[in-house]
Design an enzyme around this catalytic site. Structure first.
Site, short mmCIF file in Angstrom:
data_model
loop_
_atom_site.label_atom_id
_atom_site.label_comp_id
_atom_site.label_asym_id
_atom_site.label_seq_id
_atom_site.Cartn_x
_atom_site.Cartn_y
_atom_site.Cartn_z
N ILE A 140 0.86 -1.17 0.00
CA ILE A 140 0.00 0.00 0.00
C ILE A 140 0.90 1.23 0.00
CG2 ILE A 140 -1.96 -1.14 1.09
CD1 ILE A 140 -1.20 0.11 3.74
N ASP A 141 0.34 2.37 -0.39
CA ASP A 141 1.12 3.59 -0.53
C ASP A 141 1.80 3.98 0.77
OD1 ASP A 141 0.11 3.68 -3.09
OD2 ASP A 141 -1.38 5.23 -2.65
N GLN A 142 2.90 4.71 0.63
CA GLN A 142 3.66 5.16 1.80
C GLN A 142 2.79 5.97 2.75
OE1 GLN A 142 7.39 7.00 0.83
NE2 GLN A 142 7.67 7.89 2.86
#
Length: 304
Positions: A140-142
């Site tokens: 998942i995105d940072q």
């Protein structure tokens, strides 16, 4: 580094009728045909303690033991650097995998061999205590927090990949977005590709666009913001962020897709995971506590 050997032993459960061993391995347990091929030619599979051909009939309570030498796997070794600076929030764990609550602000995985400070580095430190190592399943995105599945052996990586791509494993998110979303329930269907103007970003119908589908449901709203539940059919990079921005409701705190000045964390959290446990094929619903700042913002926006 030489490949590590792995042994998986399982008692069969849940069959409606007896079936061939090959059918169990490929269609029920979702092992790749390559794995089954090596188990067969090396006679590295036993049923109740003795080698059986792939046409042998098996049933509930039979014990299947599979031994893998490592060359069967696309990624046979895990080489993430150990970083013990963060105590990993593990919320579910069994022999083959764990589910962790990734904090916002840390990357899912390193981009360089010697990089540290990512989720997979912290997972490597956690698993090193039991002489195990992490294998990536999805990311998942940072800036996003919430549930991430990490495999503990390479045997289950393609099994989990198939369960995710066939939507048997389901991931749900909460977001606080700008504006009042109408209609309250809907589907966003917009192919996502790269943005030729900004290498960091994705865009609807960008270059090399791929199908992307997000279901949403508004849980609460005020004049300025909405609390939205989001369920993914696909898992494209930045999918939720791009889709919400494309309908005029970017996520609060999104530094890339919200054009208004942003301060604080991005309010997107993977709060629920409906996991299918490999080999058991049982359903495990996992709820993931959202961060304190997310709760504060729900209260701040009077959405509770």
């Amino acid at each position: 580094m030489s490949a590590k050997h792995y042994t998986i032993e399982e008692s069969i459960t849940g069959l409606q009728m007896p079936m061939a061993l090959r059918e169990l391995l490929e269609k029920v347990w979702l092992l790749p045909k390559k794995y089954v091929h090596f188990l067969r030619i090396r006679e590295n599979v036993t049923v109740n303690g003795s080698y059986q051909t792939m046409n042998s009939i098996v049933n509930n309570h039979d014990v299947v033991r599979m031994h893998f030498l490592g060359d069967e796997f696309r990624t046979p070794t895990s080489n993430y650097q150990i970083d013990d600076r963060l105590e990993l929030p593990v919320i579910f764990e069994n022999r083959d995998l764990m589910v962790v609550n990734k904090p916002a602000g840390i990357k899912s995985h390193p981009n360089q061999a010697d990089e540290r400070g990512t989720l997979m580095n912290f997972a490597a430190a956690y698993l090193a205590q039991t002489d195990e190592a992490p294998f990536m399943v999805h990311r998942i995105d940072q800036q996003t927090s919430g549930a991430v599945i990490i495999a503990k052996n390479p045997v289950v990586v393609p099994i989990l990949d198939r369960l995710i791509s066939s939507h048997l494993i389901k991931r749900s998110y909460l977001a606080i977005v700008d504006g009042q979303v109408e209609p309250k329930t809907g589907l966003i269907n917009g192919a996502i590709g790269t943005d030729p103007m900004d290498v960091r970003k994705r865009k609807i119908n960008g270059e090399n666009a791929q199908t992307a589908v997000t279901h949403y449901h508004v849980l609460a709203a005020n004049k300025l913001h909405s609390l939205v539940r989001l369920d993914l059919e696909t898992g494209r990079t930045h999918q939720i962020r791009v889709h919400l921005a494309s309908i005029g409701h970017p996520i609060v705190g999104d530094p890339l897709y919200n054009n208004q000045p942003q301060s604080g964390e991005m309010l997107l959290h993977g709060f629920e995971l409906q996991l299918v446990v490999p080999f058991k094929n049982t359903q495990q619903k996992i709820n993931v506590k959202y961060p304190d700042y997310f709760y504060r913002d729900i209260v701040h926006y009077s959405l509770n």
